[in-house]
Each structure stands twice: as C-alpha cells, then as structure tokens.
Design a protein around this motif. Structure first.
Motif, PDB file in Angstrom:
ATOM      1  N   GLU A  40     -38.710  50.603  63.207  1.00  0.00           N
ATOM      2  CA  GLU A  40     -38.721  50.547  64.670  1.00  0.00           C
ATOM      3  C   GLU A  40     -39.522  49.345  65.155  1.00  0.00           C
ATOM      4  O   GLU A  40     -40.620  49.074  64.674  1.00  0.00           O
ATOM      5  N   SER A  81     -35.099  48.629  65.166  1.00  0.00           N
ATOM      6  CA  SER A  81     -34.920  48.478  66.607  1.00  0.00           C
ATOM      7  C   SER A  81     -35.723  47.287  67.091  1.00  0.00           C
ATOM      8  O   SER A  81     -36.673  46.841  66.449  1.00  0.00           O
ATOM      9  N   LYS A 110     -33.163  54.019  72.545  1.00  0.00           N
ATOM     10  CA  LYS A 110     -34.001  55.205  72.365  1.00  0.00           C
ATOM     11  C   LYS A 110     -33.937  56.100  73.600  1.00  0.00           C
ATOM     12  O   LYS A 110     -34.229  55.666  74.718  1.00  0.00           O
ATOM     13  N   ILE A 150     -33.719  56.977  67.199  1.00  0.00           N
ATOM     14  CA  ILE A 150     -34.905  56.130  67.053  1.00  0.00           C
ATOM     15  C   ILE A 150     -36.157  56.986  67.183  1.00  0.00           C
ATOM     16  O   ILE A 150     -36.395  57.619  68.211  1.00  0.00           O
ATOM     17  N   CYS A 151     -36.917  57.057  66.114  1.00  0.00           N
ATOM     18  CA  CYS A 151     -38.255  57.643  66.044  1.00  0.00           C
ATOM     19  C   CYS A 151     -38.373  58.974  66.791  1.00  0.00           C
ATOM     20  O   CYS A 151     -37.945  60.004  66.297  1.00  0.00           O
TER      21      CYS A 151
END
Length: 277
Positions: A40, A81, A110, A150-151
C-alpha cells in the motif's frame, strides 16, 4: 498461477520507489511469475498530509512507468496502491492493475478509509486528505477472476463477500497494518476472509522502517481457501513466490458449501411493518 509478492522499503522520492520496484521485478524475473504485487502506498511515505503532494492523475508518470514494467516483464502487475488525483482535485488511495501488455484492466480506490483512535495514543485519519472509493473491483485473467481490496477494506466482511459473489477466486490486498494492529489482526484477518469466502487471500505489505512517520508491520502473507497460511514473510525488504491453483476455491466450495448454503431469505431484519434490508 505463479505470484510474486514484493515487500519494498519505501523512500521519500517516488522515483526511488519505482526504481526499487523495477530492481526487485528484475530479481524475480528468472522465476517467471504470472502476477506481481506490491504494498500500500509503496511510492510515497504513508503519511496522510503528504498524499496530496505525491498524488498524480491516472495516466501520469507513475502510471506510465507501471504500465511499461508490466509490458516489459510480460506479467500482470497489481502494483500496490498509489495516491491518485482526479480532475476535480480529489485524492484517492488507488490500486491499478495492468495486464501482460501493460494495459490497465482494473482500478480500485480504497473504499474504507483508515480513521482510528487507539487507547495507546496511536491515531490515523486518512479522511483528512483522502476521498473514499465507491465501488468494488474484480478483473479477469486466463487463470480465473481476481478481486482487489486495499488494507482497511479487509476488515469489512461485506467487501470480500461482494467480490467473491462476483466470481473472485483470489483477492489481492496491498496493505500497511501498523505495529499495533499488525501483530493482533494481520494474519487473523487474512485467514478469516479466506475461510468466509473460500478464496485465496494475497496480502502484500511494505517493509518495516522504524525511522519513518508510519511503521508498517510487514509480514506479507498468502492464505488458501481452507484458511491455511501458505507463506508469510518477516518485516524486511524482499519477496516471496508461490504457485496457486484457483480451481482449489471450487474444490473447497463443493466440499464445504458455505456460499451456496446461505439463507438469503433470512438475511434481513423483519418488523411488523415489513422487511428492512
């Protein structure tokens, strides 16, 4: 499908980070990966107030270099990302995916921004500079369909379930859990989502840098549709490569029919005045 997960050290300069990506892709090239992933915000420090200064439009210099690297190595490149700026000036935490010819085939912004306040004093507020995405993302390969989160997105069960419902057999998650959430929830999150949705979960982190403004846990991970950890790194820079067969998702789903046995007719709140979804 052979996957190379690159756990990169993040520098202050975008070009140095892209150089690092290129060097590690060259190191891994002899093992002929089909898909390469990164962490990320791997092109800039993970510091909220810095994102606007690093943000570039889709098609910008960073995008062009990522596209060229995918084509040069003839791989799918899900390059972690990066901060993206749209035409209205909004900033997003965005993951681009390129095919073997360097064409963009997917883009995930995200959805769930990381705004947290922990009792030990740790806090982080992405919403101070970032705008949340408003869709979920899957893309097709010759191996099967793959999703992207994302995360912080991984913490929301609906996100991975939607992508599994859309046919994903694996989900890529560039991430940067910190030194509080990482030890507690990193491995657990990937195993949970893998079991819930009977998919491969592929989490690629940035390497740990104790001197940075944000310290990543590292520990890039791959879990299979049975919830087993196939591989997990430590905190240092490096990469790991694994071969996976996406048909394993179908096999597990036949043996343990979690997805097909769901009671969609009951997944709502019923009141005297009707049904509230």
């Amino acid at each position: 499908m052979r996957i190379a997960q690159l756990q990169l050290s993040v520098q202050e300069e975008t070009e140095k980070n892209l150089d690092g990506l290129e060097r590690m892709m060259e190191q891994a090239a002899s093992e002929k990966p089909d898909l390469v992933t990164a962490g990320e915000m791997f092109t800039c420090p993970y510091v909220t107030e810095k994102f606007p200064a690093y943000a570039e439009p889709e098609g910008g210099r960073t995008w062009q270099r990522l596209s060229a690297l995918a084509a040069a190595h003839h791989v799918y490149l899900a390059a972690g990302s990066v901060p993206e700026r749209d035409e209205a000036g909004r900033i997003y935490n965005t993951a681009y995916v390129f095919d073997r010819e360097g064409r963009q085939i997917a883009k995930h912004r995200k959805v769930h921004l990381f705004d947290i306040y922990l009792e030990n004093g740790d806090g982080y507020r992405e919403s101070a500079t970032l705008t949340p995405g408003d869709y979920f993302t899957v893309f097709d390969t010759e191996f099967g369909r793959i999703g992207v989160l994302i995360c912080f997105d991984i913490r929301f069960a609906e996100a991975a379930r939607i992508e599994a419902d859309c046919g994903a057999k694996a989900i890529l998650v560039p991430g940067a859990f910190n030194m509080t959430t990482g030890p507690a929830h990193w491995e657990l999150s990937f195993r949970m989502r893998a079991v819930d949705n009977q998919v491969f979960m592929i989490g690629t982190s940035d390497a740990r840098n104790p001197d940075s403004g944000y310290t990543s846990w590292g520990h890039s991970i791959l879990t299979d549709p049975w919830g087993r950890v196939v591989g997990q790194m430590e905190e240092q820079e490096g990469y790991m490569i694994h071969d996976i067969d996406l048909s394993m998702a179908d096999q597990i789903r036949r043996q343990l029919p979690i997805l097909s046995a769901r009671r969609r007719d009951l997944y709502c709140i019923k009141t005297g005045e009707g049904v509230v979804e």
